[in-house]
Design an enzyme around this catalytic site. Structure first.
Site, PDB file in Angstrom:
ATOM      1  N   ARG A 118      44.426 -69.836 -43.181  1.00  0.00           N
ATOM      2  CA  ARG A 118      43.736 -71.025 -43.706  1.00  0.00           C
ATOM      3  C   ARG A 118      42.223 -70.809 -43.697  1.00  0.00           C
ATOM      4  O   ARG A 118      41.542 -71.104 -44.668  1.00  0.00           O
ATOM      5  CB  ARG A 118      44.097 -72.267 -42.896  1.00  0.00           C
ATOM      6  CG  ARG A 118      43.323 -73.517 -43.359  1.00  0.00           C
ATOM      7  CD  ARG A 118      43.765 -74.774 -42.657  1.00  0.00           C
ATOM      8  NE  ARG A 118      45.151 -75.088 -42.955  1.00  0.00           N
ATOM      9  CZ  ARG A 118      45.560 -75.691 -44.074  1.00  0.00           C
ATOM     10  NH1 ARG A 118      44.689 -76.034 -45.003  1.00  0.00           N
ATOM     11  NH2 ARG A 118      46.835 -75.933 -44.267  1.00  0.00           N
ATOM     12  N   TYR A 132      49.353 -72.659 -49.145  1.00  0.00           N
ATOM     13  CA  TYR A 132      48.697 -72.733 -50.447  1.00  0.00           C
ATOM     14  C   TYR A 132      48.824 -74.140 -51.044  1.00  0.00           C
ATOM     15  O   TYR A 132      47.863 -74.668 -51.608  1.00  0.00           O
ATOM     16  CB  TYR A 132      49.255 -71.677 -51.398  1.00  0.00           C
ATOM     17  CG  TYR A 132      49.074 -70.259 -50.881  1.00  0.00           C
ATOM     18  CD1 TYR A 132      47.934 -69.874 -50.172  1.00  0.00           C
ATOM     19  CD2 TYR A 132      50.051 -69.296 -51.089  1.00  0.00           C
ATOM     20  CE1 TYR A 132      47.785 -68.592 -49.687  1.00  0.00           C
ATOM     21  CE2 TYR A 132      49.900 -67.997 -50.611  1.00  0.00           C
ATOM     22  CZ  TYR A 132      48.764 -67.662 -49.911  1.00  0.00           C
ATOM     23  OH  TYR A 132      48.608 -66.385 -49.431  1.00  0.00           O
ATOM     24  N   GLU A 136      49.729 -64.763 -56.470  1.00  0.00           N
ATOM     25  CA  GLU A 136      51.178 -64.592 -56.470  1.00  0.00           C
ATOM     26  C   GLU A 136      51.612 -64.554 -55.011  1.00  0.00           C
ATOM     27  O   GLU A 136      50.915 -63.999 -54.177  1.00  0.00           O
ATOM     28  CB  GLU A 136      51.612 -63.284 -57.155  1.00  0.00           C
ATOM     29  CG  GLU A 136      51.401 -63.257 -58.646  1.00  0.00           C
ATOM     30  CD  GLU A 136      50.019 -62.776 -59.049  1.00  0.00           C
ATOM     31  OE1 GLU A 136      49.649 -62.945 -60.227  1.00  0.00           O
ATOM     32  OE2 GLU A 136      49.287 -62.229 -58.196  1.00  0.00           O
ATOM     33  N   ARG A 140      47.766 -69.610 -36.087  1.00  0.00           N
ATOM     34  CA  ARG A 140      46.506 -69.971 -35.421  1.00  0.00           C
ATOM     35  C   ARG A 140      45.460 -70.465 -36.413  1.00  0.00           C
ATOM     36  O   ARG A 140      44.335 -70.750 -36.020  1.00  0.00           O
ATOM     37  CB  ARG A 140      45.924 -68.751 -34.692  1.00  0.00           C
ATOM     38  CG  ARG A 140      46.674 -68.328 -33.462  1.00  0.00           C
ATOM     39  CD  ARG A 140      45.942 -67.236 -32.716  1.00  0.00           C
ATOM     40  NE  ARG A 140      44.565 -67.622 -32.398  1.00  0.00           N
ATOM     41  CZ  ARG A 140      43.591 -66.738 -32.156  1.00  0.00           C
ATOM     42  NH1 ARG A 140      43.841 -65.439 -32.185  1.00  0.00           N
ATOM     43  NH2 ARG A 140      42.376 -67.146 -31.875  1.00  0.00           N
TER      44      ARG A 140
END
Length: 164
Positions: free
Chosen positions: A102, A135, A123, A98
């Site tokens: 982010r 990422y 990590e 959803r």
């Protein structure tokens, strides 16, 4: 409504409320950790992070009709000198895909930029393709491997870096 420690101009790209965790949030955060991970952070470890001045725990919430909020996810990170170090990002399993992770990552990176950081590090489990994809989409690149970093599962971690 968004709450921030610092007043920063933001473009709203999501419907979530992002705010800093307080001690009153502990039960909900523990429940989220337990649902999101096989080896969740302990209440003691969360309390210590909450009390360190260099550590920030951001919560991502959904406003509920009639008031209140539902906890969707969180991020724990440090800002030390000119570096943001991401320690933990969690999304409740029922709220994945959803944009929760982010949204919280964009917020913590914005805080790093505001503090004039030059670097962000983290990590991530080598097997966590969804997180690695997120990422990378934010500009992180893989710079190394920490063998057996996740000892309980005998899994390596990718070390990822973002230059601001």
């Amino acid at each position: 409504m968004r709450q921030f420690r610092e007043d920063l101009p933001r473009e709203e790209k999501h419907p979530f409320v992002i705010r800093q965790m307080t001690h009153e949030d502990m039960p909900a955060v523990i429940e989220l950790e337990q649902s999101a991970f096989r080896n969740p952070w302990s209440p003691e470890l969360l309390r210590r992070e909450l009390d360190h001045e260099w550590s920030t725990i951001l919560l991502v919430e959904d406003p509920l009709p009639g008031g209140g909020r539902e906890l969707l996810g969180l991020a724990i990170f440090w800002i030390v000198q000119d570096e943001v170090h991401v320690l933990n990002v969690a999304t409740a399993p029922q709220h994945r895909r959803r944009g929760v992770a982010r949204a919280v990552m964009e917020e913590l990176l914005a805080r790093g930029r505001h503090r004039r950081c030059s670097l962000a590090t983290l990590e991530v489990r080598r097997s966590n393709e969804a997180a690695i994809g997120l990422y990378r989409s934010l500009g992180f690149r893989s710079v190394g491997v920490r063998p057996n970093y996740y000892v309980d599962e005998k899994e390596d971690a990718l070390v990822m870096v973002l230059d601001f």
